[in-house]
Design a protein around this motif. Structure first.
Motif, short mmCIF file in Angstrom:
data_model
loop_
_atom_site.label_atom_id
_atom_site.label_comp_id
_atom_site.label_asym_id
_atom_site.label_seq_id
_atom_site.Cartn_x
_atom_site.Cartn_y
_atom_site.Cartn_z
N VAL A 86 0.83 -1.21 0.00
CA VAL A 86 0.00 0.00 0.00
C VAL A 86 0.87 1.26 0.00
O VAL A 86 0.65 2.19 -0.80
CB VAL A 86 -0.95 0.00 1.22
N PHE A 87 1.88 1.28 0.89
CA PHE A 87 2.76 2.45 0.95
C PHE A 87 3.52 2.65 -0.37
O PHE A 87 3.70 3.78 -0.83
CB PHE A 87 3.75 2.32 2.11
N ASP A 88 3.95 1.53 -0.96
CA ASP A 88 4.70 1.61 -2.21
C ASP A 88 3.82 2.20 -3.31
O ASP A 88 4.32 2.88 -4.23
CB ASP A 88 5.18 0.22 -2.61
N THR A 89 2.52 1.97 -3.20
CA THR A 89 1.58 2.45 -4.21
C THR A 89 1.22 3.91 -4.02
O THR A 89 1.14 4.69 -4.98
CB THR A 89 0.30 1.60 -4.20
N ILE A 90 1.01 4.30 -2.76
CA ILE A 90 0.48 5.65 -2.51
C ILE A 90 1.53 6.72 -2.24
O ILE A 90 1.27 7.91 -2.40
CB ILE A 90 -0.54 5.63 -1.34
N LEU A 91 2.74 6.30 -1.81
CA LEU A 91 3.76 7.30 -1.51
C LEU A 91 4.24 7.98 -2.78
O LEU A 91 4.33 7.35 -3.84
CB LEU A 91 4.94 6.65 -0.79
N LYS A 110 7.58 3.30 -10.62
CA LYS A 110 7.61 4.41 -9.67
C LYS A 110 8.82 4.25 -8.76
O LYS A 110 9.00 3.21 -8.14
CB LYS A 110 6.34 4.45 -8.82
N ILE A 111 9.65 5.27 -8.67
CA ILE A 111 10.84 5.26 -7.84
C ILE A 111 10.56 6.12 -6.60
O ILE A 111 10.55 7.35 -6.68
CB ILE A 111 12.06 5.82 -8.62
N ASN A 112 10.28 5.49 -5.48
CA ASN A 112 9.93 6.24 -4.27
C ASN A 112 10.65 5.73 -3.03
O ASN A 112 10.09 5.72 -1.93
CB ASN A 112 8.41 6.23 -4.04
N GLY A 113 11.90 5.29 -3.22
CA GLY A 113 12.68 4.78 -2.09
C GLY A 113 12.88 5.81 -0.99
O GLY A 113 12.87 5.45 0.19
N ILE A 114 13.08 7.05 -1.36
CA ILE A 114 13.29 8.11 -0.36
C ILE A 114 12.06 8.23 0.53
O ILE A 114 12.17 8.32 1.77
CB ILE A 114 13.61 9.45 -1.04
N SER A 115 10.88 8.23 -0.07
CA SER A 115 9.63 8.32 0.71
C SER A 115 9.48 7.12 1.63
O SER A 115 9.09 7.26 2.80
CB SER A 115 8.43 8.40 -0.24
N MET A 116 9.81 5.94 1.12
CA MET A 116 9.66 4.72 1.91
C MET A 116 10.60 4.70 3.11
O MET A 116 10.20 4.37 4.23
CB MET A 116 9.91 3.49 1.02
N VAL A 117 11.86 5.06 2.89
CA VAL A 117 12.85 5.08 3.97
C VAL A 117 12.48 6.13 5.01
O VAL A 117 12.58 5.89 6.23
CB VAL A 117 14.26 5.33 3.41
N THR A 118 12.05 7.30 4.55
CA THR A 118 11.65 8.37 5.47
C THR A 118 10.50 7.91 6.36
O THR A 118 10.51 8.14 7.58
CB THR A 118 11.23 9.62 4.69
N LEU A 119 9.52 7.26 5.76
CA LEU A 119 8.37 6.77 6.53
C LEU A 119 8.80 5.72 7.55
O LEU A 119 8.36 5.74 8.71
CB LEU A 119 7.32 6.19 5.58
N LEU A 120 9.66 4.80 7.15
CA LEU A 120 10.12 3.74 8.05
C LEU A 120 10.87 4.32 9.24
O LEU A 120 10.64 3.92 10.39
CB LEU A 120 11.00 2.74 7.29
#
Length: 443
Positions: A86-91, A110-120
């Motif tokens: 879900v996070f990978d889809t919406i971030l 979609k390249i959103n690694g920065i968003s994912m790491v920040t959230l974690l």
């Protein structure tokens, strides 16, 4: 030209070989985790290791079967997996095209690694503060490592079976080059017609779910397994912290830092994965599903897990030595990959190269004059630095460096065969100019 040619060359010993690997690899993962427990662990080859003692301490099969179907652990793991989806889809993130497929199209990622790491990091920080320096989730993870390992094995089986089944369904409802229901692009290596072999290797090249929103191969490559590896390491540090009245062990802290850096670097620079063999060549079958979801988190974390039950003090000198090896490895790995990436983008036209009949160039200058896969050498040095955090207390934790060397050599052989078929005489000229495969002047 046939879109999906039949697989004529088998790897891993063909159907029989992949059957053996399907049985052996899950058993190996369980055994490695069983050899590191608070009540039993291998300290040295001649100290407390014997085959009889090892067999006696391994959990019986009937108990393993019971642990596999622990409802609480399944709930936690499915929540983890689905939440990441879900996070990978919406971030938010940026969109990039992958390599061109055989039908002339390019998939968008979609390249959103920065968003994912920040959230974690944010979630971990908030949970840590709210629980006064302890995290029940990390302790639960530490206490249920074996059950989670078993759950991911079963989950990898289920996921790979599903991906194999849907690979036979045409692209209904989506358009590729203006056609509805067009034939899917299959992996060249997974279209043999043999059910077991194709299921293991992966039949479909890029399976996508939920109206093509989720690329399950790309997702599994960098999300559930890599980030679970990070959490397992943190759970080991957290457990040691609780059991020793707030004491921090330098070896355990060091391996956490080194591996966290590697994990974050991989996630934050995820666009680099788009050109890797896993994405461009291999299908998504049991080989990748098991490797991403089980092998990565539950065998790459062996050093931290071992140090949580048998801690050692490295001291400043050894910490500096290990960190230096890691830095050298990372410098070689990162700078060589960056050099090749810049060259492909036309930014380093001054570097020597070989023009091929396909219109592309083979770089044979700079880092890439040292060996054909100089980046593999850097990657292996990184793996060695992690193993050295346990110093020479046990041979068990050096499993990873040995396994990784075998994996890199196998990839090099596969890549060499592919490049020889693709570039012909140009590749032979390249081999004469750059004779070493991975390690300069050695191999």
């Amino acid at each position: 030209m046939t879109l999906n040619p039949k697989t004529t060359k088998f790897e891993f010993g063909g159907p029989l070989g992949v059957t053996v690997l399907t049985i052996f690899l899950p058993i190996l993962s369980v055994v490695l985790n069983e050899l590191i427990r608070s009540d039993y662990y291998i300290k040295g080859i001649f100290q407390n290791f014997s085959i009889n003692e090892t067999l006696k301490n391994i959990t019986p099969f009937s108990s393993l079967l019971q642990l596999t179907f622990n409802k609480q652990v399944w709930t936690y793991y499915l929540t983890w997996f689905i939440s990441l989806l879900v996070f990978d889809t919406i971030l938010p993130g940026k969109y990039m095209n992958g390599c061109e497929l055989r039908d002339g199209t390019k998939l968008t990622y979609k390249i959103n690694g920065i968003s994912m790491v920040t959230l974690l990091i944010l979630i971990l920080s908030v949970r840590w503060n709210l629980t006064n320096g302890t995290m029940p989730e990390l302790q639960f993870l530490y206490d249920h490592i074996l059950e989670l390992c078993l759950v991911t094995i079963v989950f990898a089986f289920i996921l790979s079976i599903y991906c194999y089944a849907v690979s036979f369904i045409p692209l209904l409802g989506s358009k590729r080059n203006g056609q509805d229901g067009k034939e899917k692009v299959l992996a060249v290596g997974g279209n043999s017609g043999n059910l077991i072999y194709d299921w293991f290797i992966g039949r479909e090249l890029n399976p996508r779910f939920f109206f093509n929103i989720i690329d399950i191969k790309m997702f599994c490559e960098l999300r559930p397994g890599m980030l679970l590896w990070l959490l397992i390491n943190l759970s080991c540090l957290h457990h040691h912290y609780l059991m020793n009245d707030g004491e921090i062990n330098d070896a355990l802290l060091l391996v956490n830092i080194l591996q966290a850096f590697y994990i974050f670097d991989g996630v934050l620079n995820e666009e680099g994965v788009l050109s890797m063999m896993d994405i461009t060549t291999d299908g998504f079958g049991f080989m990748l599903a098991f490797g991403d979801l089980t092998f990565v988190p539950f065998t790459y974390s062996l050093q931290a897990r071992y140090l949580s039950v048998s801690p050692i003090t490295l001291g400043y000198t050894r910490c500096i030595l290990i960190s230096t090896i890691m830095c050298i490895g990372y410098y070689i790995f990162h700078s060589s990959n960056m050099q090749k990436s810049n060259f492909r983008q036309g930014k380093l036209e001054n570097l020597k190269s070989i023009q091929t009949k396909r219109g592309t160039k083979l770089l044979c200058d700079g880092w890439w004059s040292k060996s054909q896969h100089i980046n593999y050498f850097g990657d292996w040095l990184i793996s060695l630095s992690w193993c050295l955090t346990t110093w020479f207390q046990t041979p068990l934790t050096y499993y990873y460096s040995i396994y990784f060397a075998t994996l890199l050599m196998h990839r090099q052989i596969r890549d060499e065969e592919k490049c020889h078929a693709k570039y012909g005489k140009s590749w032979e000229e390249y081999q004469r100019k750059v004779p070493y495969k991975i390690i300069p002047y050695v191999y």
